[in-house]
Scaffold this motif. Structure first.
Motif, PDB file in Angstrom:
ATOM      1  N   THR A 186       0.866  -1.184   0.000  1.00 34.01           N
ATOM      2  CA  THR A 186       0.000   0.000   0.000  1.00 34.01           C
ATOM      3  C   THR A 186       0.898   1.228   0.000  1.00 34.01           C
ATOM      4  O   THR A 186       2.095   1.126  -0.243  1.00 34.01           O
ATOM      5  N   LEU A 187       0.326   2.373   0.325  1.00 30.50           N
ATOM      6  CA  LEU A 187       1.127   3.596   0.445  1.00 30.50           C
ATOM      7  C   LEU A 187       1.954   3.610   1.729  1.00 30.50           C
ATOM      8  O   LEU A 187       2.685   4.560   1.974  1.00 30.50           O
ATOM      9  N   GLY A 188       1.831   2.571   2.537  1.00 23.60           N
ATOM     10  CA  GLY A 188       2.642   2.453   3.744  1.00 23.60           C
ATOM     11  C   GLY A 188       1.918   2.866   5.004  1.00 23.60           C
ATOM     12  O   GLY A 188       0.697   2.974   5.050  1.00 23.60           O
ATOM     13  N   SER A 189       2.694   3.111   6.053  1.00 25.65           N
ATOM     14  CA  SER A 189       2.138   3.503   7.350  1.00 25.65           C
ATOM     15  C   SER A 189       1.713   4.965   7.328  1.00 25.65           C
ATOM     16  O   SER A 189       2.258   5.773   6.573  1.00 25.65           O
ATOM     17  N   PHE A 190       0.738   5.298   8.168  1.00 28.73           N
ATOM     18  CA  PHE A 190       0.306   6.688   8.293  1.00 28.73           C
ATOM     19  C   PHE A 190       0.099   7.010   9.764  1.00 28.73           C
ATOM     20  O   PHE A 190      -0.084   6.118  10.586  1.00 28.73           O
ATOM     21  N   GLU A 191       0.134   8.297  10.084  1.00 23.66           N
ATOM     22  CA  GLU A 191      -0.101   8.775  11.451  1.00 23.66           C
ATOM     23  C   GLU A 191      -1.602   8.713  11.722  1.00 23.66           C
ATOM     24  O   GLU A 191      -2.386   9.412  11.071  1.00 23.66           O
ATOM     25  N   PRO A 192      -2.036   7.869  12.663  1.00 23.84           N
ATOM     26  CA  PRO A 192      -3.476   7.626  12.789  1.00 23.84           C
ATOM     27  C   PRO A 192      -4.300   8.735  13.441  1.00 23.84           C
ATOM     28  O   PRO A 192      -5.416   9.006  13.009  1.00 23.84           O
ATOM     29  N   MET A 193      -3.801   9.378  14.475  1.00 23.30           N
ATOM     30  CA  MET A 193      -4.662  10.272  15.249  1.00 23.30           C
ATOM     31  C   MET A 193      -5.131  11.481  14.451  1.00 23.30           C
ATOM     32  O   MET A 193      -6.292  11.885  14.563  1.00 23.30           O
ATOM     33  N   ASP A 194      -4.272  12.079  13.630  1.00 20.41           N
ATOM     34  CA  ASP A 194      -4.710  13.212  12.815  1.00 20.41           C
ATOM     35  C   ASP A 194      -5.817  12.801  11.849  1.00 20.41           C
ATOM     36  O   ASP A 194      -6.737  13.562  11.585  1.00 20.41           O
ATOM     37  N   VAL A 195      -5.732  11.557  11.357  1.00 23.25           N
ATOM     38  CA  VAL A 195      -6.753  11.049  10.440  1.00 23.25           C
ATOM     39  C   VAL A 195      -8.030  10.725  11.211  1.00 23.25           C
ATOM     40  O   VAL A 195      -9.132  11.118  10.809  1.00 23.25           O
ATOM     41  N   GLU A 213      -9.089  11.946  14.017  1.00 22.05           N
ATOM     42  CA  GLU A 213      -9.708  13.174  14.524  1.00 22.05           C
ATOM     43  C   GLU A 213     -10.171  14.112  13.410  1.00 22.05           C
ATOM     44  O   GLU A 213     -10.702  15.187  13.675  1.00 22.05           O
ATOM     45  N   GLY A 214      -9.952  13.712  12.146  1.00 19.44           N
ATOM     46  CA  GLY A 214     -10.411  14.512  11.018  1.00 19.44           C
ATOM     47  C   GLY A 214      -9.541  15.703  10.688  1.00 19.44           C
ATOM     48  O   GLY A 214      -9.948  16.579   9.920  1.00 19.44           O
ATOM     49  N   LEU A 215      -8.335  15.763  11.244  1.00 12.96           N
ATOM     50  CA  LEU A 215      -7.431  16.876  10.956  1.00 12.96           C
ATOM     51  C   LEU A 215      -6.735  16.704   9.607  1.00 12.96           C
ATOM     52  O   LEU A 215      -6.298  17.681   9.010  1.00 12.96           O
ATOM     53  N   LYS A 216      -6.633  15.464   9.162  1.00 12.14           N
ATOM     54  CA  LYS A 216      -6.048  15.143   7.855  1.00 12.14           C
ATOM     55  C   LYS A 216      -6.963  14.131   7.169  1.00 12.14           C
ATOM     56  O   LYS A 216      -7.611  13.327   7.839  1.00 12.14           O
ATOM     57  N   PRO A 217      -6.999  14.160   5.845  1.00 15.98           N
ATOM     58  CA  PRO A 217      -7.803  13.148   5.148  1.00 15.98           C
ATOM     59  C   PRO A 217      -7.143  11.778   5.264  1.00 15.98           C
ATOM     60  O   PRO A 217      -5.927  11.675   5.437  1.00 15.98           O
ATOM     61  N   TYR A 218      -7.965  10.740   5.198  1.00 13.22           N
ATOM     62  CA  TYR A 218      -7.383   9.402   5.238  1.00 13.22           C
ATOM     63  C   TYR A 218      -6.695   9.116   3.911  1.00 13.22           C
ATOM     64  O   TYR A 218      -7.120   9.591   2.867  1.00 13.22           O
ATOM     65  N   PRO A 219      -5.572   8.388   3.965  1.00 15.10           N
ATOM     66  CA  PRO A 219      -4.866   8.071   2.719  1.00 15.10           C
ATOM     67  C   PRO A 219      -5.659   7.077   1.881  1.00 15.10           C
ATOM     68  O   PRO A 219      -6.508   6.341   2.397  1.00 15.10           O
ATOM     69  N   ALA A 220      -5.373   7.041   0.584  1.00 14.27           N
ATOM     70  CA  ALA A 220      -6.053   6.120  -0.338  1.00 14.27           C
ATOM     71  C   ALA A 220      -5.793   4.671   0.037  1.00 14.27           C
ATOM     72  O   ALA A 220      -6.620   3.799  -0.217  1.00 14.27           O
ATOM     73  N   SER A 221      -4.656   4.406   0.628  1.00 13.40           N
ATOM     74  CA  SER A 221      -4.331   3.070   1.130  1.00 13.40           C
ATOM     75  C   SER A 221      -3.270   3.219   2.202  1.00 13.40           C
ATOM     76  O   SER A 221      -2.567   4.216   2.246  1.00 13.40           O
ATOM     77  N   LEU A 266      -9.915   3.510  -0.089  1.00 12.53           N
ATOM     78  CA  LEU A 266     -10.630   4.607  -0.742  1.00 12.53           C
ATOM     79  C   LEU A 266     -11.978   4.873  -0.082  1.00 12.53           C
ATOM     80  O   LEU A 266     -12.506   5.976  -0.153  1.00 12.53           O
ATOM     81  N   GLU A 267     -12.545   3.856   0.579  1.00  9.42           N
ATOM     82  CA  GLU A 267     -13.841   4.001   1.237  1.00  9.42           C
ATOM     83  C   GLU A 267     -13.734   4.524   2.665  1.00  9.42           C
ATOM     84  O   GLU A 267     -14.746   4.808   3.297  1.00  9.42           O
ATOM     85  N   GLY A 268     -12.531   4.585   3.219  1.00  8.99           N
ATOM     86  CA  GLY A 268     -12.367   5.063   4.590  1.00  8.99           C
ATOM     87  C   GLY A 268     -11.484   4.144   5.412  1.00  8.99           C
ATOM     88  O   GLY A 268     -10.740   3.326   4.874  1.00  8.99           O
ATOM     89  N   LEU A 269     -11.590   4.282   6.720  1.00  9.37           N
ATOM     90  CA  LEU A 269     -10.771   3.500   7.645  1.00  9.37           C
ATOM     91  C   LEU A 269     -11.524   2.250   8.090  1.00  9.37           C
ATOM     92  O   LEU A 269     -12.728   2.300   8.347  1.00  9.37           O
TER      93      LEU A 269
END
Length: 109
Positions: free
Chosen positions: A38-47, A49-57, A73-76
């Protein structure tokens, strides 16, 4: 208009079970499989809490409860213990409950 009946096409998928009995190293194998494809790991809390959009993968760990999170693409999607993680026909990852997995999939002969 009436509902129509359809049969699922016979396709093979890849899957790994995120079961209770996994060691930390085995759990990291599941995480790494998703991360690598996938696009790899992401920082979860900002996503979360809605501060950042969720990544495509991608994949992460929810620091609130330790569950794995798969971003699509559909969310978390949160992965619970004993869920199967499926890599679908388009390369997408998503969790599947054990009872649904059992009714839907079988090992090829």
């Amino acid at each position: 208009m009436q509902p129509q009946r359809f049969r699922k096409k016979p396709v093979e998928i890849e899957a790994m079970q995120f079961s209770r009995g996994l060691s930390a190293a085995e759990a990291m194998v599941v995480y790494g499989w998703i991360e690598k494809n996938t696009l790899g790991s992401f920082e979860p809390m900002d996503v979360i809490e809605g501060l950042k959009p969720y990544p495509a993968s991608g994949v992460s760990i929810d620091p609130r409860d330790g569950r794995m999170i798969i971003s699509t693409l559909e969310g978390l999607h949160w992965v619970d213990l004993d869920d199967w993680v499926i890599r679908g026909v388009a390369g997408e990852f998503y969790p599947c409950k054990p009872d649904i997995f059992e009714k839907t999939y079988e090992r090829p002969c």
